[in-house]
Design an enzyme around this catalytic site. Structure first.
Site, short mmCIF file in Angstrom:
data_model
loop_
_atom_site.label_atom_id
_atom_site.label_comp_id
_atom_site.label_asym_id
_atom_site.label_seq_id
_atom_site.Cartn_x
_atom_site.Cartn_y
_atom_site.Cartn_z
N CYS A 1 13.26 13.66 -15.19
CA CYS A 1 13.04 12.87 -14.09
C CYS A 1 12.00 11.72 -14.23
CB CYS A 1 12.55 14.05 -12.99
SG CYS A 1 12.53 13.36 -11.36
N HIS B 1 16.15 18.48 -13.63
CA HIS B 1 15.07 19.36 -13.98
C HIS B 1 15.44 20.59 -14.61
CE1 HIS B 1 11.94 17.29 -11.68
NE2 HIS B 1 12.92 16.83 -11.13
N GLU C 1 13.15 22.78 -16.33
CA GLU C 1 12.31 23.66 -16.20
C GLU C 1 12.24 24.61 -14.75
OE1 GLU C 1 12.12 20.61 -15.56
OE2 GLU C 1 10.53 20.20 -13.87
#
Lengths: 91, 237
Positions: free
Chosen positions: B86, B203, B205
């Site tokens: 990002c 993302h 994560e």
């Protein structure tokens, strides 16, 4: 020395922000707008002995940070201070 | 494998990355402040998402010239790997560590949604647990994720197999409708020529535990660990 930098998206790169503003203007009746592109204005007061030197320093600033030359073109204008902001403007 | 998660003023995904690395894949991890220049005790530097320095001027522009980012070329030359997600991807492009640039989404909307990613290159340290043609599901959350590169750069990216992920349908078809931000050729993630720096808008994560709604993002972490175990090729330090 006060220097003004105009940063604009390169020709041919779609400016979605400009297109949205153009549509908004059309909604206000300004349907005679052929094209509208949004850019940035950066005013720099640089400590330099001459306009040429100021321009050279700001050119370096543009290449290293102020503009992303993959997307943007920039133009540098050395201007008299009173041209940069209206009298009484808060800086 | 020693991870460092970089924190800029305005970073927001740092705690998520730290959590996944320490609690899910259970590896040593520490936060790295943006003024740090010494990365010698790390194997992988993570640039998380967020709005570094408020994204003033351009997304990632100021962070791209920060001390920690200026230390990255030497870190990578010494065998380290860098993962930017990002805002981290935006920073890597602004710093010139990855080619191209990220600009305002074509739809002008901030897009926070799930996306499908077609794996195109499974030979990087970040993707070797995957196979080409596999489809991953990961969320995106950004307003400026439209990848741009000129035709010459795109040719180079193709020639060196640097495109790692493309936005696709669940069936793996790369279509205009599956492109959430207008990125050229649906590009969602790329690596540098050596494959040691990955930038992606999605993302990983946020897709690392089933409670989050998916675990596909973990594959990137597992790939990194697998690379270390199998050959350590990118870890000369």
């Amino acid at each position: 020395m006060r220097v003004r930098v105009l940063v604009r998206l390169k020709p041919g790169i779609l400016d979605v922000q400009g297109a949205a503003v153009q549509r908004a203007l059309a909604g206000l009746g300004f349907d005679d707008v052929r094209e509208l592109r949004v850019g940035k204005l950066v005013e720099v007061d640089v400590d330099a002995p001459s306009a040429e030197r100021a321009r050279a320093r700001v050119d370096e600033m543009c290449r290293r940070l102020l503009a992303n030359t993959i997307l943007e073109d920039y133009t540098i204008e050395a201007e008299a201070a009173e041209r940069l902001a209206p009298p009484g403007a808060v800086r | 494998m020693r991870f460092g998660v970089v924190v800029f003023p305005g970073t927001w995904s740092d705690c998520d990355f730290h959590y996944v690395i320490s609690e899910v894949i259970r590896q040593p991890v520490k936060y790295v402040w943006h003024r740090e220049r010494n990365l010698a005790d790390l194997d992988c530097v993570v640039l998380p998402g967020g709005f570094s320095y408020g994204d003033y001027l351009r997304a990632g522009a100021v962070a791209g010239r920060s001390p920690v980012v200026e230390a990255l070329p030497e870190f990578v030359a010494g065998g380290g790997v860098v993962l930017g997600s990002c805002n981290g991807f935006q920073i890597l492009c602004e710093a010139g560590l990855l080619p191209g640039a990220l600009m305002r989404n074509e739809c002008l909307q901030y897009r926070c949604q799930s996306t499908h990613l077609l794996v195109e290159n499974a030979e990087t340290p970040f993707t070797r647990a995957l196979r080409p043609g596999q489809v991953l599901t990961m969320p995106i959350s950004h307003g400026e994720g439209k990848y741009h590169a000129d035709p010459e750069t795109l040719r180079t990216l193709r020639a060196h197999k640097q495109v790692v992920f493309r936005y696709a349908t669940a069936a793996g078809e790369v279509t205009r409708a599956a492109n959430p931000n207008g990125s050229v050729e649906n590009i969602a993630g790329i690596v540098n020529e050596d494959g040691t720096v990955l930038g992606l808008m999605p993302h990983p994560e946020r897709a690392a535990e089933s409670a989050m709604g998916g675990t596909d993002g973990l594959q990137i972490f597992h790939s990194l660990l697998g690379s270390l175990v199998e050959d350590g090729a990118f870890l000369k330090r």
